[in-house]
Scaffold this motif. Structure first.
Motif, short mmCIF file in Angstrom:
data_model
loop_
_atom_site.label_atom_id
_atom_site.label_comp_id
_atom_site.label_asym_id
_atom_site.label_seq_id
_atom_site.Cartn_x
_atom_site.Cartn_y
_atom_site.Cartn_z
N SER A 42 0.83 -1.21 0.00
CA SER A 42 0.00 0.00 0.00
C SER A 42 0.87 1.26 0.00
CB SER A 42 -0.99 0.01 1.17
OG SER A 42 -0.34 -0.20 2.42
N LEU A 43 2.10 1.17 0.54
CA LEU A 43 3.05 2.27 0.38
C LEU A 43 3.30 2.54 -1.10
CD1 LEU A 43 5.92 1.69 3.01
CD2 LEU A 43 4.47 3.71 2.83
N ASP A 44 3.53 1.48 -1.85
CA ASP A 44 3.74 1.62 -3.29
C ASP A 44 2.51 2.24 -3.96
OD1 ASP A 44 6.28 0.52 -3.26
OD2 ASP A 44 5.63 -1.48 -3.89
N ALA A 45 1.35 1.70 -3.64
CA ALA A 45 0.13 2.10 -4.34
C ALA A 45 -0.26 3.55 -4.06
CB ALA A 45 -1.02 1.17 -3.96
N GLN A 46 0.04 4.03 -2.85
CA GLN A 46 -0.40 5.37 -2.47
C GLN A 46 0.63 6.47 -2.79
OE1 GLN A 46 -2.09 6.56 1.12
NE2 GLN A 46 -3.77 5.11 1.10
N ARG A 47 1.82 6.12 -3.26
CA ARG A 47 2.88 7.11 -3.40
C ARG A 47 2.44 8.34 -4.21
NH1 ARG A 47 5.39 10.89 -3.33
NH2 ARG A 47 7.59 11.21 -3.86
N TYR A 48 1.72 8.14 -5.32
CA TYR A 48 1.42 9.25 -6.22
C TYR A 48 -0.06 9.62 -6.28
CZ TYR A 48 6.10 8.24 -8.16
OH TYR A 48 7.44 8.02 -8.34
N VAL A 49 -0.92 8.97 -5.51
CA VAL A 49 -2.36 9.18 -5.68
C VAL A 49 -2.76 10.63 -5.42
CG1 VAL A 49 -4.66 8.51 -4.90
CG2 VAL A 49 -2.87 6.79 -5.08
N HIS A 50 -2.28 11.19 -4.33
CA HIS A 50 -2.62 12.57 -3.99
C HIS A 50 -2.17 13.53 -5.08
CE1 HIS A 50 -2.98 16.29 -1.63
NE2 HIS A 50 -1.73 16.57 -1.97
N GLN A 51 -0.96 13.34 -5.57
CA GLN A 51 -0.41 14.24 -6.58
C GLN A 51 -1.14 14.11 -7.92
OE1 GLN A 51 1.20 12.23 -4.48
NE2 GLN A 51 3.28 12.92 -4.04
N ILE A 52 -1.52 12.89 -8.27
CA ILE A 52 -2.30 12.67 -9.49
C ILE A 52 -3.63 13.41 -9.40
CG2 ILE A 52 -3.58 10.91 -10.80
CD1 ILE A 52 -1.21 8.99 -10.14
N ALA A 53 -4.29 13.30 -8.25
CA ALA A 53 -5.56 13.99 -8.05
C ALA A 53 -5.37 15.50 -8.11
CB ALA A 53 -6.17 13.58 -6.71
N ARG A 54 -4.32 15.99 -7.47
CA ARG A 54 -4.07 17.44 -7.45
C ARG A 54 -3.85 17.99 -8.86
NH1 ARG A 54 0.73 19.22 -3.65
NH2 ARG A 54 1.90 18.16 -5.31
N ALA A 55 -3.21 17.19 -9.71
CA ALA A 55 -3.00 17.63 -11.10
C ALA A 55 -4.31 17.82 -11.84
CB ALA A 55 -2.12 16.61 -11.84
N ASP A 56 -5.36 17.16 -11.38
CA ASP A 56 -6.69 17.30 -11.97
C ASP A 56 -7.56 18.31 -11.21
OD1 ASP A 56 -6.71 15.75 -14.21
OD2 ASP A 56 -7.89 14.11 -13.38
N GLY A 57 -6.98 18.95 -10.19
CA GLY A 57 -7.76 19.89 -9.39
C GLY A 57 -8.71 19.23 -8.43
N VAL A 58 -8.41 17.97 -8.07
CA VAL A 58 -9.27 17.20 -7.17
C VAL A 58 -8.64 17.15 -5.78
CG1 VAL A 58 -10.26 14.92 -6.69
CG2 VAL A 58 -10.22 15.81 -9.04
N GLU A 59 -9.42 17.47 -4.76
CA GLU A 59 -8.93 17.39 -3.39
C GLU A 59 -9.07 15.95 -2.90
OE1 GLU A 59 -10.70 20.18 -0.74
OE2 GLU A 59 -10.26 21.90 -2.02
N LEU A 60 -7.94 15.31 -2.66
CA LEU A 60 -7.92 13.90 -2.25
C LEU A 60 -6.75 13.71 -1.30
CD1 LEU A 60 -8.29 10.80 -4.59
CD2 LEU A 60 -6.48 10.92 -2.87
N ASP A 61 -7.04 13.30 -0.08
CA ASP A 61 -6.01 12.95 0.89
C ASP A 61 -5.91 11.44 0.99
OD1 ASP A 61 -5.16 15.48 1.54
OD2 ASP A 61 -6.50 15.68 3.27
N ALA A 62 -4.70 10.92 0.80
CA ALA A 62 -4.45 9.48 0.85
C ALA A 62 -3.56 9.18 2.04
CB ALA A 62 -3.79 9.02 -0.44
N ILE A 63 -4.12 8.50 3.03
CA ILE A 63 -3.41 8.18 4.27
C ILE A 63 -3.26 6.67 4.35
CG2 ILE A 63 -3.34 8.52 6.75
CD1 ILE A 63 -3.47 11.14 5.09
N ASN A 64 -2.07 6.24 4.74
CA ASN A 64 -1.77 4.81 4.75
C ASN A 64 -1.25 4.41 6.12
OD1 ASN A 64 -1.19 2.20 3.79
ND2 ASN A 64 0.90 2.77 3.29
N LEU A 65 -1.91 3.42 6.74
CA LEU A 65 -1.42 2.78 7.96
C LEU A 65 -0.68 1.53 7.54
CD1 LEU A 65 -4.61 2.98 10.23
CD2 LEU A 65 -2.81 4.68 9.95
N TYR A 66 0.62 1.45 7.79
CA TYR A 66 1.38 0.34 7.24
C TYR A 66 2.36 -0.26 8.24
CZ TYR A 66 5.39 3.49 6.95
OH TYR A 66 6.41 4.34 7.27
N ILE A 67 2.53 -1.55 8.08
CA ILE A 67 3.59 -2.32 8.73
C ILE A 67 4.16 -3.21 7.65
CG2 ILE A 67 4.15 -4.05 10.48
CD1 ILE A 67 1.64 -3.14 12.01
N GLY A 68 5.45 -3.19 7.45
CA GLY A 68 6.05 -4.00 6.39
C GLY A 68 5.68 -5.46 6.51
#
Length: 240
Positions: A11-37
């Motif tokens: 999920s660290l991998d999957a969430q790395r760019y989600v917020h930035q991709i949304a921001r490029a479209d003008g979409v407000e999106l916060d992506a928070i990840n609770l992770y343990i390797g």
């Protein structure tokens, strides 16, 4: 939109760019990840019961350095989406999901009853991975992905999930469309094209927006214009 993942390094991998991709479209999106390797559903379940503050906190693609409990993460804001997943070594074995997945889904709904629950589909290992020798003797990435798809389909049905984010399917499509490698260590997604394609997939599934014209391009490792086009094509073909 507020998204919370209960996961691990995938999920660290999957969430790395989600917020930035949304921001490029003008979409407000916060992506928070609770992770343990390497965290499995059974470990998430034990942490649910104990309240242990074992989870690292990734905020909009960046590791914060803070540790929280599962309950603290769930109660920290009004989530629109919560994602669940199995650890990759167990991802193809549905028997390893239960009864932990059902218990976790019930707990999520008790804490954030208005949130949608999505299953975050993990992906197959690279064909060069030695883990195939220990986990899936004689099998191939194609076979592993087919087993993962079936397990996640069963999981989503069992908990009445609102959907599946098909990251594993998209990464396989990249390989089938000329991308030579989507892993960085035969298991995790590559820092560039792999993570980017996963981010596009999450954005498309969770917002419904097209990724075709998305302008985000600030990657952690170089991605060519051709690779960007292939990633967008695969996401749109996979998700329609």
């Amino acid at each position: 939109m507020n998204i919370l993942s209960i996961g691990n390094s995938f999920s660290l991998d999957a969430q790395r760019y989600v917020h930035q991709i949304a921001r490029a479209d003008g979409v407000e999106l916060d992506a928070i990840n609770l992770y343990i390797g390497g965290c499995s559903l059974s470990t998430h379940f034990r942490n649910m019961l104990s309240g242990a503050r074992e989870y690292g906190l990734q905020v909009n693609g960046h590791i914060s350095g803070f540790k929280v409990s599962l309950q603290e993460g769930l109660l920290s804001r009004d989530w629109d989406v919560v994602t669940l997943q199995q650890a990759s070594p167990n991802s193809f074995d549905y028997e390893s999901y239960q009864p932990y997945l059902n218990e976790l889904a019930d707990y999520v709904r008790a804490c954030v009853p208005k949130a949608k629950i999505f299953m975050h589909q993990t992906w197959a290992y690279d064909k060069e991975s030695t883990r195939f020798q220990n986990i899936l003797l004689g099998e191939t990435p194609d076979t592993m992905l087919a087993m993962i798809k079936e397990a996640y389909k069963k999981a989503a049905k069992e908990i009445g999930a609102d959907g599946i984010i098909p990251g594993g399917e998209v990464l396989m499509m990249l390989l089938q469309n000329g991308i030579e490698k989507v892993h960085r260590d035969n298991h995790h997604a590559s820092m560039g094209i792999g993570r980017y394609a996963l981010g596009l997939t999450w954005y498309k599934v969770l917002t419904g927006n097209s990724v075709t014209e998305n302008s985000f391009s600030d990657f952690d490792e170089p991605i060519s214009a051709e690779e960007i086009a292939i990633a967008k094509k695969c996401v749109m073909e996979c998700l329609g």
